[in-house]
Design a protein around this motif. Structure first.
Motif, mmCIF file in Angstrom:
data_model
loop_
_atom_site.group_PDB
_atom_site.id
_atom_site.type_symbol
_atom_site.label_atom_id
_atom_site.label_comp_id
_atom_site.label_asym_id
_atom_site.label_seq_id
_atom_site.Cartn_x
_atom_site.Cartn_y
_atom_site.Cartn_z
ATOM 1 N N GLU A 166 -2.535 17.101 -25.748
ATOM 2 C CA GLU A 166 -1.228 17.655 -26.094
ATOM 3 C C GLU A 166 -1.387 18.781 -27.109
ATOM 4 O O GLU A 166 -2.249 18.748 -27.997
ATOM 5 N N ILE A 167 -0.526 19.798 -26.981
ATOM 6 C CA ILE A 167 -0.578 20.989 -27.823
ATOM 7 C C ILE A 167 0.576 20.945 -28.818
ATOM 8 O O ILE A 167 1.724 20.676 -28.442
ATOM 9 N N GLU A 168 0.306 21.218 -30.064
ATOM 10 C CA GLU A 168 1.346 21.315 -31.083
ATOM 11 C C GLU A 168 2.067 22.657 -30.909
ATOM 12 O O GLU A 168 1.461 23.720 -31.027
ATOM 13 N N LEU A 169 3.367 22.605 -30.650
ATOM 14 C CA LEU A 169 4.108 23.800 -30.271
ATOM 15 C C LEU A 169 4.801 24.500 -31.435
ATOM 16 O O LEU A 169 5.499 25.493 -31.226
ATOM 17 N N GLY A 170 4.656 24.003 -32.648
ATOM 18 C CA GLY A 170 5.199 24.730 -33.787
ATOM 19 C C GLY A 170 6.614 24.316 -34.144
ATOM 20 O O GLY A 170 7.131 23.296 -33.669
ATOM 21 N N PRO A 171 7.295 25.118 -34.980
ATOM 22 C CA PRO A 171 8.615 24.746 -35.496
ATOM 23 C C PRO A 171 9.696 24.710 -34.412
ATOM 24 O O PRO A 171 9.499 25.198 -33.294
ATOM 25 N N ARG A 172 10.843 24.152 -34.779
ATOM 26 C CA ARG A 172 11.920 23.905 -33.816
ATOM 27 C C ARG A 172 12.373 25.177 -33.106
ATOM 28 O O ARG A 172 12.528 25.188 -31.881
ATOM 29 N N GLN A 173 12.591 26.275 -33.830
ATOM 30 C CA GLN A 173 13.094 27.485 -33.194
ATOM 31 C C GLN A 173 12.052 28.103 -32.260
ATOM 32 O O GLN A 173 12.408 28.697 -31.241
ATOM 33 N N GLN A 174 10.801 27.949 -32.593
ATOM 34 C CA GLN A 174 9.747 28.436 -31.687
ATOM 35 C C GLN A 174 9.749 27.624 -30.399
ATOM 36 O O GLN A 174 9.625 28.176 -29.302
ATOM 37 N N ARG A 175 9.917 26.319 -30.531
ATOM 38 C CA ARG A 175 10.023 25.470 -29.333
ATOM 39 C C ARG A 175 11.285 25.812 -28.547
ATOM 40 O O ARG A 175 11.305 25.716 -27.312
ATOM 41 N N ALA A 176 12.350 26.209 -29.244
ATOM 42 C CA ALA A 176 13.584 26.584 -28.561
ATOM 43 C C ALA A 176 13.384 27.842 -27.716
ATOM 44 O O ALA A 176 13.876 27.933 -26.578
ATOM 45 N N VAL A 177 12.669 28.827 -28.256
ATOM 46 C CA VAL A 177 12.380 30.043 -27.483
ATOM 47 C C VAL A 177 11.563 29.690 -26.241
ATOM 48 O O VAL A 177 11.851 30.148 -25.125
ATOM 49 N N LEU A 178 10.537 28.856 -26.418
ATOM 50 C CA LEU A 178 9.718 28.439 -25.288
ATOM 51 C C LEU A 178 10.558 27.680 -24.270
ATOM 52 O O LEU A 178 10.449 27.906 -23.055
ATOM 53 N N ALA A 179 11.437 26.796 -24.745
ATOM 54 C CA ALA A 179 12.278 26.016 -23.829
ATOM 55 C C ALA A 179 13.197 26.920 -23.026
ATOM 56 O O ALA A 179 13.388 26.712 -21.811
ATOM 57 N N ALA A 180 13.790 27.934 -23.667
ATOM 58 C CA ALA A 180 14.681 28.855 -22.951
ATOM 59 C C ALA A 180 13.928 29.581 -21.845
ATOM 60 O O ALA A 180 14.437 29.770 -20.733
ATOM 61 N N LEU A 181 12.680 29.999 -22.139
ATOM 62 C CA LEU A 181 11.865 30.661 -21.122
ATOM 63 C C LEU A 181 11.510 29.704 -19.987
ATOM 64 O O LEU A 181 11.546 30.078 -18.803
ATOM 65 N N LEU A 182 11.166 28.468 -20.322
ATOM 66 C CA LEU A 182 10.809 27.485 -19.293
ATOM 67 C C LEU A 182 11.999 27.124 -18.420
ATOM 68 O O LEU A 182 11.860 26.903 -17.212
ATOM 69 N N LEU A 183 13.181 27.045 -19.018
ATOM 70 C CA LEU A 183 14.382 26.734 -18.240
ATOM 71 C C LEU A 183 14.716 27.830 -17.238
ATOM 72 O O LEU A 183 15.445 27.590 -16.271
ATOM 73 N N ASN A 184 14.198 29.020 -17.487
ATOM 74 C CA ASN A 184 14.405 30.153 -16.581
ATOM 75 C C ASN A 184 13.067 30.583 -15.983
ATOM 76 O O ASN A 184 12.760 31.768 -15.893
#
Length: 512
Positions: A19-37
């Motif tokens: 498992e990879i540590e993805l960093g702070p909440r807002q960084q994970r939010a940016v990644l999540a938005a990209l993954l959702l699209n």
């Protein structure tokens, strides 16, 4: 190397099994938005609006910082910035760990959380429909008592087990609950099931799930998969030499897109394709025009159909229906079939072949003898099936080096210097190909192979065979149709190394 993501629970990522540590909440939010699209370009403004409900001017710089860190953290994700926007493509799994997008709280993520929860619920009910497990259905109905579809499935399951009274009781419980909670009567699906039980003619429509399992070590073919995904639901055809992995690729593509086809997946390997399609949906011993009957049965439905090893275009010519998708595999490319996008398979790329060998053989053994490993791969033209066999052979001989395998391949035996004498499976693609050759085709391949020629010239081939160039070109084109030689410019063909070695040292005696 495998990189995968989950949006169920906290946003998570794994590289292989780590498992990879993805960093702070807002960084994970940016990644999540990209993954959702996934695969869709998002502008800076779109991304900012998804991550922040009330963005400040500093959001632009924050977004740049987070995307930079995501690139550094996940370089293989290939996060691209173009024209003030970003796009990525990734593998997303549903590991059922918890509430979707846990910890992300913008309006956009709240809406996506609801959408993902509904998607998960539908997936669960699709599974329940396939299994019709009474205990699991009872648990689901108890958790979601107002949902009518699982209640109807439970009535089906109970009726099938001869528990008609309990099935009818489920209907009355649902009706009372809907009246008390919502002031509504049961919907058409529940009413229909209830009426069919009373008449004694309840039949559950068959939903086929026939895809073979995908290969856990499937490797490469990125460009071919991308072309197929852009083409579906229009028909995709996969063509290539024996041993090139046509069926494996078709199966991999089918598993990737099967969730888009809720009425089922059908896998056919038969001369009577229409008959097998009808059998898959419950029509036994059909009479008359089977293709027309299939089109009628498939009207308004969304099936995913894989037809393996098409040997005559008439087998599939009239079977495609709107909304459904079809994937064909064939040794030959059937140009007379309209509306088919063809994907041609040759050997894997150098990088893909190495990666695949690492999947079937300890990577440390390969890295210790990389040049020898590359030579082995090249000798079988980087074809997946021979690579799998050779990797398995070395795995079963832990004290052998790759150089030892190469030495055996070079040793003259009754199979020749190219092929391991004790591994007939390596030869299987060429053996199948030889069985279908005419005498003229076989003679031509043997002549050029024994001369170790990389390129076949029409004029030289005609002189060797003692016939006119036009006649020999017909033979060469026939060999090209089954991928034993590869067209270059007009009048010239390339002879793949694996083909050259087999036909140059061909022997009718095989040992195993």
């Amino acid at each position: 190397m495998s990189l995968r993501f989950s949006l169920m629970g906290p946003v998570r990522a794994w590289r292989n099994d780590e498992e990879i540590e993805l960093g702070p909440r807002q960084q994970r939010a940016v990644l999540a938005a990209l993954l959702l699209n996934n695969g869709i370009r998002l502008s800076n403004d779109q991304l900012i609006g998804m991550v922040w409900d009330d963005p400040t001017p500093s959001a632009v710089m924050a977004l740049r910082t987070y995307t930079y860190k995501i690139r550094k953290l996940l370089p293989e994700l290939d996060l691209k910035s173009r024209n003030g926007g970003y796009t990525l493509k990734a593998e997303i799994i549903d590991d059922c760990r918890g509430e979707p997008l846990e910890g992300l709280d913008s309006t956009y993520f709240e809406a996506q959380r609801t959408r993902l929860a509904q998607h998960r619920l539908k997936s669960r009910e699709d599974w329940l429909e396939r299994e019709l497990d009474i205990l699991e259905l009872q648990k689901h109905v108890a958790t979601f008592p107002l949902r009518e579809r699982p209640r109807a499935l439970l009535m089906h399951a109970l009726y099938r087990e001869g528990r008609q009274a309990e099935a009818l009781d489920e209907y009355h419980q649902a009706r009372a609950l809907l009246n008390d909670e919502l002031g509504l009567e049961p919907g058409p699906e529940l009413r229909k099931v209830h009426a069919q039980i009373l008449k004694g003619d309840l039949h559950l429509e068959r939903r086929p799930e026939q895809l073979p399992p995908s290969l856990p070590d499937f490797t490469g073919r990125t460009a071919e998969i991308a072309l197929a995904l852009r083409t579906l639901p229009k028909t995709v055809g996969i063509t290539g030499m024996h041993g090139s992995g046509k069926t494996a690729l078709a199966t991999q593509i089918a598993h990737t897109v099967k969730h888009h086809y809720p009425d089922g997946q059908i896998f056919v390997r038969s001369k009577d394709v229409a008959n097998e399609l009808l059998r898959a949906v419950g029509v036994e011993n059909p009479n008359g025009d089977k293709a027309a009957l299939w089109r009628d049965k498939a009207r308004g439905k969304r099936f995913l159909i894989v037809v393996d090893d098409v040997q005559d275009p008439a087998q599939v010519a009239e079977l495609h229906t709107p909304g459904s998708a079809m994937i064909l595999t064939s040794l030959r490319r059937w140009n007379e079939l309209p509306g088919v996008t063809w994907v041609k398979l040759a050997g894997l790329t150098e990088t893909e072949a190495r990666e695949f060998l690492r999947e079937v053989l300890d990577p440390a053994r390969i890295e210790a003898e990389l040049d020898a490993a590359d030579e082995v791969l090249d000798r079988v033209s980087r074809m997946p099936n021979p690579i799998r066999v050779l990797g398995g052979k070395l795995t079963g001989r832990p004290h052998w080096t790759v150089a030892m395998l190469l030495a055996q391949m070079e040793r003259e035996t009754q199979l020749g210097s190219a092929i391991p004498s004790d591994c007939q499976a390596v030869l299987a693609p060429m053996i199948k190909a030889e069985e279908r050759l005419s005498e003229a085709e076989l003679h031509l391949l043997q002549c050029f192979s024994k001369r170790r020629a990389d390129v076949i010239d029409v004029c030289e081939a005609a002189e060797m065979a003692g016939v006119e160039a036009g006649a020999i070109e017909y033979v060469l084109e026939s060999l090209a149709d089954v991928h034993l030689i590869e067209p270059m410019v007009l009048g010239r063909y390339r002879l793949p190394r694996f083909v050259r070695m087999y036909f140059g040292w061909r022997s009718p005696v095989l040992t195993s």
